[in-house]
Enzyme design. Structure first.
Site, PDB file in Angstrom:
ATOM      1  N   THR A 178     -46.960  14.537 103.356  1.00 41.53           N
ATOM      2  CA  THR A 178     -46.532  13.141 102.977  1.00 41.53           C
ATOM      3  C   THR A 178     -47.549  12.911 101.802  1.00 41.53           C
ATOM      4  O   THR A 178     -48.719  13.006 102.090  1.00 41.53           O
ATOM      5  CB  THR A 178     -46.561  12.200 104.430  1.00 41.53           C
ATOM      6  OG1 THR A 178     -47.951  12.081 104.598  1.00 41.53           O
ATOM      7  CG2 THR A 178     -45.572  12.780 105.244  1.00 41.53           C
ATOM      8  N   GLU A 189     -40.405  14.051 106.274  1.00 39.84           N
ATOM      9  CA  GLU A 189     -40.171  14.007 107.778  1.00 39.84           C
ATOM     10  C   GLU A 189     -38.720  14.324 108.009  1.00 39.84           C
ATOM     11  O   GLU A 189     -38.580  14.989 108.910  1.00 39.84           O
ATOM     12  CB  GLU A 189     -40.833  12.940 108.873  1.00 39.84           C
ATOM     13  CG  GLU A 189     -42.304  12.743 108.683  1.00 39.84           C
ATOM     14  CD  GLU A 189     -42.904  12.008 107.572  1.00 39.84           C
ATOM     15  OE1 GLU A 189     -42.038  11.775 106.611  1.00 39.84           O
ATOM     16  OE2 GLU A 189     -43.976  11.393 107.884  1.00 39.84           O
ATOM     17  N   LYS A 243     -44.290 -11.174 107.473  1.00 40.70           N
ATOM     18  CA  LYS A 243     -44.330 -12.252 108.566  1.00 40.70           C
ATOM     19  C   LYS A 243     -44.429 -13.568 108.428  1.00 40.70           C
ATOM     20  O   LYS A 243     -45.676 -13.701 108.686  1.00 40.70           O
ATOM     21  CB  LYS A 243     -44.959 -11.207 109.895  1.00 40.70           C
ATOM     22  CG  LYS A 243     -44.286  -9.965 109.993  1.00 40.70           C
ATOM     23  CD  LYS A 243     -45.106  -9.178 111.110  1.00 40.70           C
ATOM     24  CE  LYS A 243     -44.369  -7.726 111.264  1.00 40.70           C
ATOM     25  NZ  LYS A 243     -45.330  -6.682 111.006  1.00 40.70           N
ATOM     26  N   TRP A 259     -39.208 -12.571 110.079  1.00 41.88           N
ATOM     27  CA  TRP A 259     -39.436 -11.429 109.090  1.00 41.88           C
ATOM     28  C   TRP A 259     -38.635 -11.726 107.596  1.00 41.88           C
ATOM     29  O   TRP A 259     -37.604 -12.072 107.603  1.00 41.88           O
ATOM     30  CB  TRP A 259     -38.954 -10.107 109.690  1.00 41.88           C
ATOM     31  CG  TRP A 259     -39.902  -9.448 110.639  1.00 41.88           C
ATOM     32  CD1 TRP A 259     -40.798 -10.020 111.418  1.00 41.88           C
ATOM     33  CD2 TRP A 259     -39.472  -8.381 111.419  1.00 41.88           C
ATOM     34  NE1 TRP A 259     -41.352  -9.259 112.231  1.00 41.88           N
ATOM     35  CE2 TRP A 259     -40.657  -8.286 112.195  1.00 41.88           C
ATOM     36  CE3 TRP A 259     -38.947  -7.065 110.963  1.00 41.88           C
ATOM     37  CZ2 TRP A 259     -40.870  -6.997 113.104  1.00 41.88           C
ATOM     38  CZ3 TRP A 259     -39.140  -6.045 111.856  1.00 41.88           C
ATOM     39  CH2 TRP A 259     -39.808  -5.955 112.623  1.00 41.88           C
TER      40      TRP A 259
HETATM   41  P1  ADP Z   1     -44.366   8.689 102.023  1.00 48.55           P
HETATM   42  O1  ADP Z   1     -43.906   8.504 103.319  1.00 48.55           O
HETATM   43  O2  ADP Z   1     -45.670   9.447 101.945  1.00 48.55           O
HETATM   44  O3  ADP Z   1     -44.469   7.722 100.935  1.00 48.55           O
HETATM   45  P2  ADP Z   1     -41.828  10.103 101.100  1.00 48.55           P
HETATM   46  O4  ADP Z   1     -41.582  10.799  99.975  1.00 48.55           O
HETATM   47  O5  ADP Z   1     -41.632  10.915 102.308  1.00 48.55           O
HETATM   48  O6  ADP Z   1     -43.321  10.172 101.151  1.00 48.55           O
HETATM   49  O7  ADP Z   1     -41.485   8.629 101.249  1.00 48.55           O
HETATM   50  C1  ADP Z   1     -40.357   8.230 102.256  1.00 48.55           C
HETATM   51  C2  ADP Z   1     -40.297   6.791 102.147  1.00 48.55           C
HETATM   52  O8  ADP Z   1     -39.622   6.297 100.985  1.00 48.55           O
HETATM   53  C3  ADP Z   1     -39.233   6.396 103.033  1.00 48.55           C
HETATM   54  O9  ADP Z   1     -39.550   6.022 104.619  1.00 48.55           O
HETATM   55  C4  ADP Z   1     -38.835   5.000 102.526  1.00 48.55           C
HETATM   56  O10 ADP Z   1     -39.573   4.050 102.551  1.00 48.55           O
HETATM   57  C5  ADP Z   1     -38.753   5.499 101.116  1.00 48.55           C
HETATM   58  N1  ADP Z   1     -37.448   5.524 100.575  1.00 48.55           N
HETATM   59  C6  ADP Z   1     -36.947   6.555 100.268  1.00 48.55           C
HETATM   60  N2  ADP Z   1     -35.715   6.512  99.634  1.00 48.55           N
HETATM   61  C7  ADP Z   1     -35.580   5.187  99.641  1.00 48.55           C
HETATM   62  C8  ADP Z   1     -34.760   4.395  99.202  1.00 48.55           C
HETATM   63  N3  ADP Z   1     -33.155   5.091  98.848  1.00 48.55           N
HETATM   64  N4  ADP Z   1     -34.425   3.142  99.080  1.00 48.55           N
HETATM   65  C9  ADP Z   1     -35.710   2.649  99.716  1.00 48.55           C
HETATM   66  N5  ADP Z   1     -36.663   3.417 100.016  1.00 48.55           N
HETATM   67  C10 ADP Z   1     -36.424   4.545  99.897  1.00 48.55           C
END
Ligand code: ADP
Length: 554
Positions: A195, A340, A449, A454
């Site tokens: 990640t 994940e 918050k 929220w």
């Molecule tokens: P990291 O979690 O380390 O930033 P990832 O590439 O796995 O790496 O990122 C996943 C996160 O990216 C998601 O949990 C979400 O918050 C964000 N994300 C992915 N796609 C979208 C989307 N279409 N719209 C909004 N947020 C997104």
């Protein structure tokens, strides 16, 4: 998996193996092209049959280097044919393809290589200086470095003496051509991705053959990426970013052509490649599409063959959906996922009810992140873990489960990433509407918050972003003496525009409750991004969290 307790089905028990995808492409779509932009700007042309033959030789070479089943072969590479060969050779022979994001800080890269205890590192020549910078921190497990090039250069950075160096082409030339893909357990590890560390130290997500093949089926459904053999697919999303969202596997399964853009990811280069190679579908993060749009608008360029573009990684804006649809006839498809989840969890495709919506409402609906893919399930829960209704209004913590959702991080106990009922908490906050369309309202740590209620930072960003003077916007939680946190809006103006605070705040009128309005607006030159192109809100919070206290608002 144990034997069923009742009557066993009498079908063949072939495991779901990544090598089967490549074998299928090589046998049934032998001549379909894999086109790559080389570092020198020229194009390299291969076919699925050619890639399969070379991947088998490479697998034989890895085996000759002493790579055992389950050992990790790391890559530091752009999207091209050699990286694709490692992608298939490593899991195909039973090893694990560990893609490393070269845009991370060198200390994070060193940490990741050590945590994964990589055995081999396959590296683009362009990253040799990076390799030199972390030479002293390379893991002791590392025995071989493969330069993804024809030959080794005359000068190399100083490296530990025990490391053996090879050129990718020399390895392939010297390897036996009769290697046969072994029959592996489908639950064996196939790929490893960390990640990006926006939520702390990078953690490894370890995919299996089974999860990867099922994910490829999932994204190949017609209401998702749905590749066909006539498609020419260009993954702009890097192959080091969650397996290029599964595209290298799904394309082989469908027999689609792959157009790999190498390191040239600017608007002009992508535009030229898309038209020259008749790309029909592409995928990447919104920043890439904003750059492409800016290039098209400034040059009057057209997209001759692109029909649809998948966007994910961060929220898609209405600017992108509208501009690509209205000016270029291209459909933006919005998807959501994370490392994940292999990564695709949801994909936006209309149901009949949404297709029938008036145009403006339909466009608004496309901003949602979409419906969950088959075989996965999702739910939203409140602070006490109680499931919330699907009314499109109430938002809560988003949880997922399914065969391509992680159960534990690399090196941790099985199931340790799950709650007691087997659900994975995504760290995102979302609504789900009555038709099952999920919309991200925030990451749990970014939600504002205010006095116990929220406020969605993303909802506010979307509104700010639709203002004609705004190039990019971020909303963060700023500390507030009375309300704990209040929204602070940071805006990067479009070139030549000078938005005012009052004008920007006007944009929110009637779109959100009054108490959601940002308490202050800051005009900034640029916003920080992570290595995967996401807004780096941790950096913004570190810098601006006390901004409202300084203003002494009440
Ligand atoms: P990291 O979690 O380390 O930033 P990832 O590439 O796995 O790496 O990122 C996943 C996160 O990216 C998601 O949990 C979400 O918050 C964000 N994300 C992915 N796609 C979208 C989307 N279409 N719209 C909004 N947020 C997104």
């Amino acid at each position: 998996m144990s034997e069923p307790s009742g009557l066993s089905g009498l079908m063949q028990g072939h495991g779901l193996l990544i090598s089967s995808l490549l074998r299928h492409a090589a046998r049934h779509h032998a001549d379909t092209e894999i086109v790559s932009r080389r570092a020198d700007g020229g194009l390299d042309r291969r076919s699925w049959a050619g890639i399969e033959a070379r991947a088998r030789r490479l697998a034989a070479a890895f085996r000759a280097l002493g790579v055992a089943e389950g050992e990790r072969i790391a890559t530091l590479a752009w999207n091209d044919w050699r990286h694709l060969e490692v992608y298939y050779a490593a899991p195909g022979m039973g090893a694990v393809c560990h893609t490393v994001n070269p845009r991370l800080h060198p200390s994070d890269i060193a940490y990741i290589l050590n945590d994964a205890a990589d055995k081999v590192l396959c590296i683009d020549p362009g990253f040799l200086p990076l390799l030199g910078a972390i030479a002293a921190e390379l893991p002791t497990s590392l025995t071989d470095i493969v330069l993804l090039d024809d030959t080794l250069p005359a000068t190399l950075p100083a490296l530990p003496a025990h490391l053996r160096l090879h050129a990718h082409e020399a390895l392939i030339d010297a390897a036996a051509g009769d290697f046969v893909w072994p029959v592996l357990d489908e639950r064996a590890a196939s790929a490893l991705c960390y990640t990006s560390g926006t939520t702390g130290r990078p953690k490894g997500v370890l995919y299996s053959h089974r999860s990867t093949v099922l994910h490829a089926f999932g994204i190949n459904m017609a209401d998702a990426m749905g590749f066909r053999a006539v498609d020419r697919v260009m993954p702009v999303v890097p192959m080091f970013h969650v397996n290029a969202w599964g595209i290298p596997y799904a394309a082989a399964m469908a027999g689609a052509a792959l157009i790999l853009p190498g390191r040239q990811l600017d608007g002009a280069s992508l535009h030229a490649l898309m038209n020259a190679e008749q790309v029909s579908m592409s995928a990447g993060v919104p920043t890439v599409w904003l750059n492409l749009l800016a290039h098209l608008r400034s040059t009057g360029g057209r997209l001759d063959t692109v029909q649809r573009i998948m966007t994910g990684g961060t929220a898609c804006t209405s600017l992108l959906i509208d501009a690509f649809a209205d000016e270029y006839g291209v459909r933006m498809e919005h998807a959501w996922g994370m490392s994940e989840i292999s990564p695709v969890g949801t994909y936006h495709a209309l149901k009949p009810a949404q297709s029938a919506l008036p145009e403006a409402e339909r466009r608004r609906h496309l901003l949602k992140q979409g419906r969950v893919l088959a075989l996965l399930d999702m739910k939203i829960v409140d602070g006490e873990g109680r499931e919330l209704p699907w009314d499109g209004v109430q938002f809560g913590d988003l949880k997922l489960r399914g065969p391509w959702v992680t159960a534990a991080y690399f090196g941790q106990a099985p199931g340790s990433a799950l709650d007691a009922d087997g659900w994975f908490a995504t760290g995102d906050v979302a609504t789900i509407d009555a038709d099952g369309f999920m919309e991200i309202t925030d990451r749990s740590k970014d939600v504002i918050k205010s006095g116990g209620e929220w406020i969605s930072s993303i909802a506010l960003e979307n509104i700010a972003q639709s203002h004609p003077d705004v190039a990019e916007a971020a909303v963060i939680a700023a500390r507030h003496p009375k309300w704990d946190e209040r929204p602070l809006l940071l805006v990067v103006p479009r070139p030549g525009r000078t938005p005012t605070e009052a004008g920007l705040l006007d944009a929110f009128t009637g779109k959100v409750p009054k108490w959601w309005l940002p308490d202050a607006v800051l005009i900034v030159g640029e916003l920080p991004h992570t290595a995967t192109g996401k807004l780096q809100k941790t950096a913004l919070r570190a810098r601006y969290a006390d901004h409202l206290l300084a203003l002494k608002t009440d």
